[in-house]
Design a protein around this motif. Structure first.
Motif, short mmCIF file in Angstrom:
data_model
loop_
_atom_site.label_atom_id
_atom_site.label_comp_id
_atom_site.label_asym_id
_atom_site.label_seq_id
_atom_site.Cartn_x
_atom_site.Cartn_y
_atom_site.Cartn_z
N ALA A 131 0.83 -1.21 0.00
CA ALA A 131 0.00 0.00 0.00
C ALA A 131 0.87 1.26 0.00
CB ALA A 131 -0.93 -0.01 1.21
N VAL A 132 1.91 1.26 0.84
CA VAL A 132 2.77 2.45 0.96
C VAL A 132 3.69 2.60 -0.24
CG1 VAL A 132 4.60 3.54 2.33
CG2 VAL A 132 2.68 2.40 3.47
N ASP A 133 4.27 1.48 -0.71
CA ASP A 133 5.31 1.56 -1.74
C ASP A 133 4.78 1.41 -3.16
OD1 ASP A 133 8.55 1.09 -0.72
OD2 ASP A 133 6.94 1.16 0.75
N HIS A 134 3.53 1.02 -3.31
CA HIS A 134 2.95 0.93 -4.65
C HIS A 134 1.69 1.78 -4.78
CE1 HIS A 134 0.13 -0.70 -7.65
NE2 HIS A 134 1.22 -0.86 -8.39
N ASP A 135 0.71 1.52 -3.93
CA ASP A 135 -0.59 2.18 -4.09
C ASP A 135 -0.50 3.69 -3.88
OD1 ASP A 135 -1.36 -0.43 -4.40
OD2 ASP A 135 -2.50 -0.55 -2.54
N TYR A 136 0.23 4.12 -2.84
CA TYR A 136 0.32 5.55 -2.56
C TYR A 136 1.08 6.29 -3.67
CZ TYR A 136 -1.23 4.45 2.24
OH TYR A 136 -1.93 4.02 3.35
N PRO A 137 2.24 5.80 -4.13
CA PRO A 137 2.90 6.48 -5.24
C PRO A 137 2.05 6.52 -6.50
CG PRO A 137 4.46 5.07 -4.12
CD PRO A 137 3.11 4.75 -3.55
N LEU A 138 1.31 5.44 -6.77
CA LEU A 138 0.46 5.44 -7.96
C LEU A 138 -0.66 6.48 -7.82
CD1 LEU A 138 0.07 4.08 -10.69
CD2 LEU A 138 -1.46 2.44 -9.58
N ALA A 139 -1.24 6.58 -6.64
CA ALA A 139 -2.26 7.60 -6.40
C ALA A 139 -1.68 8.99 -6.57
CB ALA A 139 -2.85 7.45 -5.00
N LEU A 140 -0.44 9.18 -6.14
CA LEU A 140 0.23 10.47 -6.30
C LEU A 140 0.49 10.75 -7.78
CD1 LEU A 140 1.45 12.84 -4.65
CD2 LEU A 140 3.64 11.63 -4.77
N GLY A 141 0.83 9.70 -8.53
CA GLY A 141 1.02 9.87 -9.97
C GLY A 141 -0.27 10.30 -10.65
N ASN A 155 11.60 -6.34 -4.45
CA ASN A 155 12.02 -5.86 -5.77
C ASN A 155 10.87 -5.86 -6.77
OD1 ASN A 155 14.55 -5.72 -4.67
ND2 ASN A 155 15.43 -7.40 -5.83
N ARG A 156 10.01 -6.88 -6.67
CA ARG A 156 8.86 -6.95 -7.59
C ARG A 156 7.90 -5.79 -7.35
NH1 ARG A 156 7.44 -11.64 -6.38
NH2 ARG A 156 5.59 -11.33 -5.09
N THR A 157 7.64 -5.49 -6.08
CA THR A 157 6.75 -4.37 -5.76
C THR A 157 7.30 -3.05 -6.29
OG1 THR A 157 5.96 -5.49 -3.76
CG2 THR A 157 5.58 -3.11 -3.91
N LYS A 158 8.60 -2.83 -6.08
CA LYS A 158 9.21 -1.61 -6.59
C LYS A 158 9.13 -1.55 -8.12
CE LYS A 158 10.83 0.27 -2.75
NZ LYS A 158 10.42 1.61 -2.26
N GLY A 159 9.38 -2.68 -8.77
CA GLY A 159 9.28 -2.72 -10.23
C GLY A 159 7.87 -2.49 -10.73
N GLU A 160 6.90 -3.04 -10.03
CA GLU A 160 5.51 -2.83 -10.43
C GLU A 160 5.10 -1.37 -10.26
OE1 GLU A 160 3.81 -7.32 -9.41
OE2 GLU A 160 3.58 -5.69 -7.95
N THR A 161 5.65 -0.74 -9.23
CA THR A 161 5.36 0.69 -9.04
C THR A 161 5.92 1.51 -10.20
OG1 THR A 161 5.43 0.41 -6.63
CG2 THR A 161 5.64 2.66 -7.48
N GLU A 162 7.16 1.23 -10.58
CA GLU A 162 7.75 1.91 -11.73
C GLU A 162 6.92 1.67 -12.99
OE1 GLU A 162 11.81 1.03 -12.40
OE2 GLU A 162 12.49 1.61 -10.39
N ARG A 163 6.57 0.42 -13.22
CA ARG A 163 5.81 0.07 -14.43
C ARG A 163 4.46 0.77 -14.46
NH1 ARG A 163 3.43 -5.61 -13.79
NH2 ARG A 163 2.03 -4.31 -12.52
N ASP A 164 3.75 0.75 -13.33
CA ASP A 164 2.40 1.32 -13.32
C ASP A 164 2.43 2.85 -13.42
OD1 ASP A 164 1.51 -1.26 -13.16
OD2 ASP A 164 1.08 -1.20 -11.01
N LEU A 200 10.47 9.67 -8.50
CA LEU A 200 10.15 8.62 -7.54
C LEU A 200 11.41 8.03 -6.94
CD1 LEU A 200 8.09 6.32 -6.48
CD2 LEU A 200 8.89 5.04 -8.47
N ILE A 201 11.40 7.80 -5.63
CA ILE A 201 12.46 6.99 -5.02
C ILE A 201 12.02 5.54 -5.11
CG2 ILE A 201 13.77 6.44 -2.96
CD1 ILE A 201 13.45 9.26 -2.03
N SER A 202 12.71 4.78 -5.93
CA SER A 202 12.45 3.35 -6.09
C SER A 202 13.55 2.61 -5.32
CB SER A 202 12.42 2.99 -7.57
OG SER A 202 12.10 1.63 -7.77
N ALA A 203 14.17 1.62 -5.92
CA ALA A 203 15.22 0.88 -5.22
C ALA A 203 16.08 0.11 -6.20
CB ALA A 203 14.62 -0.09 -4.21
N LEU A 204 17.32 -0.10 -5.82
CA LEU A 204 18.22 -0.95 -6.59
C LEU A 204 17.59 -2.33 -6.77
CD1 LEU A 204 21.18 -1.21 -7.73
CD2 LEU A 204 21.77 -2.17 -5.50
N GLY A 205 17.59 -2.82 -7.99
CA GLY A 205 17.03 -4.15 -8.25
C GLY A 205 15.54 -4.16 -8.54
#
Length: 224
Positions: free
Chosen positions: A91-101, A129-138, A114-119
Motif C-alpha cells: 500500500a505504501v510503496d505501490h498504491d500511494y505512489p500510484l495515487a500520487l502519480g 524488488n517486484r513491488t518496486k518494479g511494479e510501481t515503476e511500471r504502473d 520517484l524513489i524506487s530501489a536498486l534491483g
C-alpha cells in the motif's frame, strides 16, 4: 520553462530520510517559489515557501488549485517489518505512489520523480524488488510528461524510525565500500543527501533524461 521563483514543487514523504533532505533543498532553491508538502500530520516547520496539506494517502484529494505543481517528488517508502505485512508494505510503496502519480497528472505536473530501489523489477521473484518494479511500471503506464525512477542502493543517514537490519547492513556496507569497484560500485551505500540532490538536479534539467537512474549515477549526480 518557468522562470526562477515561479515553479511549484509538491513533495510526499517529506518527513522521511530522503524527503526531509529534499524538502530543505527545495525550500532553499531559487527555482521554486512554492513548496507543497503532503503530510499525515503537521511537521512544525515554518517557511515562507512551505504550504503543508494534511492528507490520507489512501484517499488523496481530487484536483484542487492548492495542489497544482510543476514538479512532484515521491519519497514515500517503508519496510515490511515497519508496515507489519506485505499488503501494508505494498500500500505504501505501490498504491500511494500510484495515487500520487494520478494526482500529478490531474494537476498538470510536468515532472514526476520517484524513489524506487536498486534491483526494482516487476518480474522479480523477490517481493520487495517486484513491488518496486511494479510501481515503476504502473507509473510509466500513466504516461506522465517526464518520469524519473531513482534506484538507490542502501540509504545512509539518520532515520527517525528504528531499522536494526539496515543499521547492521550499513556498518558492513561502509566497511567494504572501498572494495566495491567496477560493476560493484552500484551496491555501495548512498547518502540520503546525495539522493535528494540528484532528484533535484534531474527536476531542474541537470541530470539524465527521464527513465531509471541507477545508484552509481545517483551518487555522481549527488556530489556536492
Amino acid at each position: 520553462m518557468p522562470t526562477p521563483q515561479t515553479r511549484t514543487a509538491l513533495i510526499a514523504g517529506a518527513t522521511g530520510l530522503v524527503g526531509r533532505e529534499l524538502l530543505a533543498m527545495l525550500l532553499a532553491s531559487p527555482e521554486y517559489g512554492r513548496v507543497v508538502a503532503l503530510v499525515r500530520r503537521p511537521t512544525g516547520l515554518q517557511h515562507a515557501k512551505l504550504h503543508e496539506q494534511i492528507v490520507d494517502f489512501s484517499a488523496l484529494p481530487a484536483d484542487t488549485p492548492d495542489l497544482r505543481a510543476d514538479d512532484v517528488f515521491c519519497c514515500l517508502g517503508t519496510t515490511i517489518r515497519v508496515a507489519g505485512s506485505q499488503a501494508a508494505f505494498r500500500a505504501v510503496d505501490h498504491d500511494y505512489p500510484l495515487a500520487l502519480g494520478l494526482l500529478a497528472k490531474k494537476v498538470g505536473a510536468q515532472r514526476f520523480l520517484l524513489i524506487s530501489a536498486l534491483g526494482a523489477d516487476a518480474a522479480s521473484n523477490v517481493f520487495y524488488n517486484r513491488t518496486k518494479g511494479e510501481t515503476e511500471r504502473d507509473l510509466a503506464n500513466l504516461r506522465l510528461p517526464a518520469l524519473w525512477c531513482m534506484r538507490p542502493s542502501l540509504l545512509d543517514g539518520d532515520r527517525a524510525e528504528s531499522r536494526p537490519g539496515e543499521r547492521v547492513a550499513l556498518v558492513f556496507g561502509r566497511a567494504v565500500a572501498p572494495l566495491m569497484l567496477g560493476p560493484l560500485r552500484r551496491f555501495r551505500p548512498i547518502s540520503a543527501v546525495a539522493v535528494a540532490r540528484a532528484m533535484l538536479r534531474c527536476a531542474l534539467g541537470k541530470g539524465p533524461a527521464p527513465g531509471a537512474v541507477e545508484s552509481e549515477e545517483i551518487a555522481r549526480l549527488g556530489e556536492a
